[in-house]
Design an enzyme around this catalytic site. Structure first.
Site, PDB file in Angstrom:
ATOM      1  N   GLU A  34       0.916  -1.087   0.245  1.00 52.24           N
ATOM      2  CA  GLU A  34       0.164  -0.122   0.070  1.00 52.24           C
ATOM      3  C   GLU A  34       0.805   1.361  -0.028  1.00 52.24           C
ATOM      4  OE1 GLU A  34      -3.173  -0.065  -0.236  1.00 52.24           O
ATOM      5  OE2 GLU A  34      -3.637  -2.162   0.160  1.00 52.24           O
ATOM      6  N   CYS A  55      -2.855   9.500   2.637  1.00 50.96           N
ATOM      7  CA  CYS A  55      -2.478   9.077   1.462  1.00 50.96           C
ATOM      8  C   CYS A  55      -3.364   9.203   0.334  1.00 50.96           C
ATOM      9  CB  CYS A  55      -2.104   7.367   1.411  1.00 50.96           C
ATOM     10  SG  CYS A  55      -3.449   6.387   2.036  1.00 50.96           S
TER      11      CYS A  55
HETATM   12  P1  NAD Z   1       8.074   4.796   5.069  1.00 51.41           P
HETATM   13  O1  NAD Z   1       8.163   3.888   4.023  1.00 51.41           O
HETATM   14  O2  NAD Z   1       9.255   5.870   5.162  1.00 51.41           O
HETATM   15  O3  NAD Z   1       7.963   4.034   6.332  1.00 51.41           O
HETATM   16  C1  NAD Z   1       7.045   2.899   6.410  1.00 51.41           C
HETATM   17  C2  NAD Z   1       7.509   1.908   7.365  1.00 51.41           C
HETATM   18  O4  NAD Z   1       8.557   1.192   6.831  1.00 51.41           O
HETATM   19  C3  NAD Z   1       7.700   2.419   8.672  1.00 51.41           C
HETATM   20  O5  NAD Z   1       7.534   1.364   9.689  1.00 51.41           O
HETATM   21  C4  NAD Z   1       9.441   2.186   8.732  1.00 51.41           C
HETATM   22  O6  NAD Z   1      10.097   2.226   9.874  1.00 51.41           O
HETATM   23  C5  NAD Z   1       9.601   1.099   7.738  1.00 51.41           C
HETATM   24  N1  NAD Z   1      10.851   1.069   7.183  1.00 51.41           N
HETATM   25  C6  NAD Z   1      11.742   2.257   6.811  1.00 51.41           C
HETATM   26  N2  NAD Z   1      12.905   1.966   6.236  1.00 51.41           N
HETATM   27  C7  NAD Z   1      12.773   0.730   5.909  1.00 51.41           C
HETATM   28  C8  NAD Z   1      13.402  -0.199   5.424  1.00 51.41           C
HETATM   29  N3  NAD Z   1      14.675   0.104   4.863  1.00 51.41           N
HETATM   30  N4  NAD Z   1      13.062  -1.495   5.517  1.00 51.41           N
HETATM   31  C9  NAD Z   1      12.101  -2.041   5.871  1.00 51.41           C
HETATM   32  N5  NAD Z   1      11.045  -1.093   6.445  1.00 51.41           N
HETATM   33  C10 NAD Z   1      11.469   0.139   6.547  1.00 51.41           C
HETATM   34  O7  NAD Z   1       6.887   5.622   4.833  1.00 51.41           O
HETATM   35  P2  NAD Z   1       6.134   6.636   6.027  1.00 51.41           P
HETATM   36  O8  NAD Z   1       6.827   7.921   5.585  1.00 51.41           O
HETATM   37  O9  NAD Z   1       5.946   6.337   7.275  1.00 51.41           O
HETATM   38  O10 NAD Z   1       4.708   6.870   5.587  1.00 51.41           O
HETATM   39  C11 NAD Z   1       4.539   8.036   4.477  1.00 51.41           C
HETATM   40  C12 NAD Z   1       4.055   7.112   3.087  1.00 51.41           C
HETATM   41  O11 NAD Z   1       3.261   6.101   3.069  1.00 51.41           O
HETATM   42  C13 NAD Z   1       3.613   8.080   2.141  1.00 51.41           C
HETATM   43  O12 NAD Z   1       4.223   7.954   0.775  1.00 51.41           O
HETATM   44  C14 NAD Z   1       1.870   7.752   2.037  1.00 51.41           C
HETATM   45  O13 NAD Z   1       1.387   7.928   0.704  1.00 51.41           O
HETATM   46  C15 NAD Z   1       2.003   6.152   2.349  1.00 51.41           C
HETATM   47  N6  NAD Z   1       0.946   5.527   2.787  1.00 51.41           N
HETATM   48  C16 NAD Z   1       0.088   4.886   2.076  1.00 51.41           C
HETATM   49  C17 NAD Z   1      -1.160   4.424   2.593  1.00 51.41           C
HETATM   50  C18 NAD Z   1      -1.803   3.532   1.613  1.00 51.41           C
HETATM   51  O14 NAD Z   1      -2.624   2.984   2.252  1.00 51.41           O
HETATM   52  N7  NAD Z   1      -1.503   3.260   0.374  1.00 51.41           N
HETATM   53  C19 NAD Z   1      -1.580   4.789   3.526  1.00 51.41           C
HETATM   54  C20 NAD Z   1      -0.730   5.803   4.558  1.00 51.41           C
HETATM   55  C21 NAD Z   1       0.455   6.115   4.007  1.00 51.41           C
END
Ligand code: NAD
Length: 470
Positions: free
Chosen positions: A220, A254
């Site tokens: 997602e 999002c």
């Molecule tokens: P992010 O990708 O930075 O982090 C998401 C999660 O991944 C966190 O728990 C983080 O600790 C973990 N993470 C970070 N680096 C990682 C790695 N190298 N390996 C594995 N896991 C890792 O995203 P964010 O900044 O927390 O959230 C914002 C983004 O999420 C935006 O792009 C938003 O659009 C998207 N989002 C999508 C939805 C959806 O339903 N499609 C919903 C909410 C947010």
């Protein structure tokens, strides 16, 4: 445990719990609906019994007003649990097929089975909703899970760890807090499935980990969601809905409308309507409004204030770094090659761009990233049809924003750059389980001609009787 260190003993501990979860899921949930429904009711009690603590944690992490936090985090979870609980028995009912064969009878039973253990990695913007919504599906379909909540919504992550471990055993659910380094270590373990919500960049890393283990994954990801307002769609109601959907959670949603494209004949009047609506919602100084949130962390704040330079500030634009505050802002005159036109904004900055030719606009949008949702405000059926036919997008929502994602009857997810897979309601059951087939043949006599050595007359017979033989 320090966020960026993972001790060997810690990894071994995760592995042991994970193995215990696999055994537990197989033994306890594979056929036992009652046990799964109990997990759902425990989850609901955990939310209801501590509602104030959840609202407080969301306020601490994101400055979320309680009404917003209740509506967009707690209420949607309650509704999802109720809906899944009500329909689970029907959705899990095995499919049975019976067919007459030339030599007997064929009986088939197709049963949904959970994968086993699911790793859920969640983001910070809806830290409760996006941690537990997939967990509801994982439990309902017969899985145990690990949750790695975002380190950037620390208070909610801490509460998730405390309360989930109070209401569930580690074999049912285990929470691991930590940053990217911790998450990367978790990804090395032998999960049966991964559910990831977050950015496209991290989604690629998680996708690669799933490929290494050859396990199913749902991604997602982010959405650059266009919102088209044609001349028939301009009204104060449209402005109200867009302003609400955009500035909810300070734009960190999002499925927020990312950029507005307004027909040029109504450009100035619509800009004025948007500005008036912002004032009606948040007053002359939104920094003082208890109904307006904050940017979750300084890194994201700094990125967003950079975007303010990429156009003309038509309304808003005031900032306060000490509070990670950015005023609801309307931006105009944004060059085509600016980053703002390409990247997901994910904050309270709303570009408003005029268009003259709907065909050309739709063509331009087709060239861009795949949105999670494409919005259109219009009364013109031909234009709406055209949008439906041409756009590759997770969803199309006409004359409303955000609400499609709150209905458990509607599958939710992206396409292409906004991710893949669907969840919510029945789609979650399909996401977190697979169809296991049980096949049995009751033979009255054996058709020996089907076995080698094949005689010359067999092929013509097969051709003639194909429909009855296979
Ligand atoms: P992010 O990708 O930075 O982090 C998401 C999660 O991944 C966190 O728990 C983080 O600790 C973990 N993470 C970070 N680096 C990682 C790695 N190298 N390996 C594995 N896991 C890792 O995203 P964010 O900044 O927390 O959230 C914002 C983004 O999420 C935006 O792009 C938003 O659009 C998207 N989002 C999508 C939805 C959806 O339903 N499609 C919903 C909410 C947010």
């Amino acid at each position: 445990m320090a966020n960026s260190t993972v001790r060997l003993s810690q990894k071994e501990q995760w592995r042991t719990i994970l193995e215990g979860q696999k055994v537990h899921a197989k033994k306890e949930y594979s056929v036992n609906l009652k046990r799964r429904r109990k997990l759902l009711s425990q989850l609901k009690s955990m939310l209801m019994n501590h509602e104030e603590a959840w609202l407080e944690a969301l306020r601490a992490d994101l400055g979320k007003p309680s009404v917003e936090a209740y509506a967009s985090e707690l209420a949607v979870l309650y509704n999802e649990i109720d809906y899944v609980d009500k329909h689970l028995a029907k959705w899990m009912r095995p499919k049975r097929l019976t067919r007459l064969l030339p030599g007997g009878l064929e009986k088939v039973k197709i049963e949904r089975q959970g994968y086993g253990t699911v790793l859920i990695i969640s983001p910070w913007n809806y830290p409760l909703n996006l941690s537990l919504m997939p967990m509801i599906g994982a439990f309902a379909a017969g899985n145990s899970c690990f949750l790695k909540p975002s380190e950037l919504a620390r208070t909610t992550a801490q509460l998730l760890e405390e309360l989930l471990s109070e209401y569930f055993t580690p074999e049912e659910v285990t929470v691991v807090q930590g940053d990217a380094f911790v998450a990367e270590n978790l990804l090395k373990l032998p999960w049966d499935m991964i559910f990831f919500t977050g950015s496209k960049r991290v989604g690629t890393i998680v996708h690669q980990a799933a490929a290494r283990h050859q396990i199913p994954i749902i991604l997602e990801l982010g959405g650059k969601n266009p919102c088209i307002v044609d001349a028939t769609g301009v009204s104060p109601t449209t402005a109200r809905r867009i302003v609400w959907g955009k500035f909810l959670n300070a734009g960190q949603t999002c499925i927020a409308p990312d950029t507005i494209y307004v027909h040029q004949s109504m450009y100035q009047p619509f800009l004025t309507m948007l500005r008036e609506q912002i004032k009606l919602f948040y007053g002359m100084n939104p920094a003082k409004s208890s109904d307006y949130g904050r940017i979750a962390h300084p890194g994201h704040y700094n990125k967003l204030i950079g975007y303010l330079q990429e156009g003309t500030i038509w309304h808003g634009g005031r900032i306060d770094a000490s509070q990670n505050y950015i005023e609801p802002t309307l931006l105009t005159d944004i060059p085509l090659n600016s980053e703002l036109r390409q990247a997901e904004i994910f904050g309270p900055i709303l570009p408003v761009i005029p268009y003259s030719d709907l065909d050309a606009l739709m063509h331009q949008l087709e060239e861009g990233p795949d949105p999670l949702v494409t919005y259109m405000f219009s009364e013109d059926r031909t234009s709406i049809q055209q949008l439906k036919k041409t756009q590759r997008t997770g969803a199309i929502s006409v004359n409303q924003v955000i609400r499609h994602a709150a209905n458990p009857r509607i599958p939710f997810g992206g396409v292409g750059t906004s991710g893949f897979g669907r969840y919510h309601g029945q789609a979650s059951i399909e996401a977190f389980s697979y169809e296991k087939v049980y096949y049995k043949e009751h033979s009255i006599f054996e058709m020996k001609n089907q076995y080698p050595p094949y005689r010359p007359h067999v092929l013509p017979i097969l051709r003639k009787l194909r429909r009855w033989l296979f």
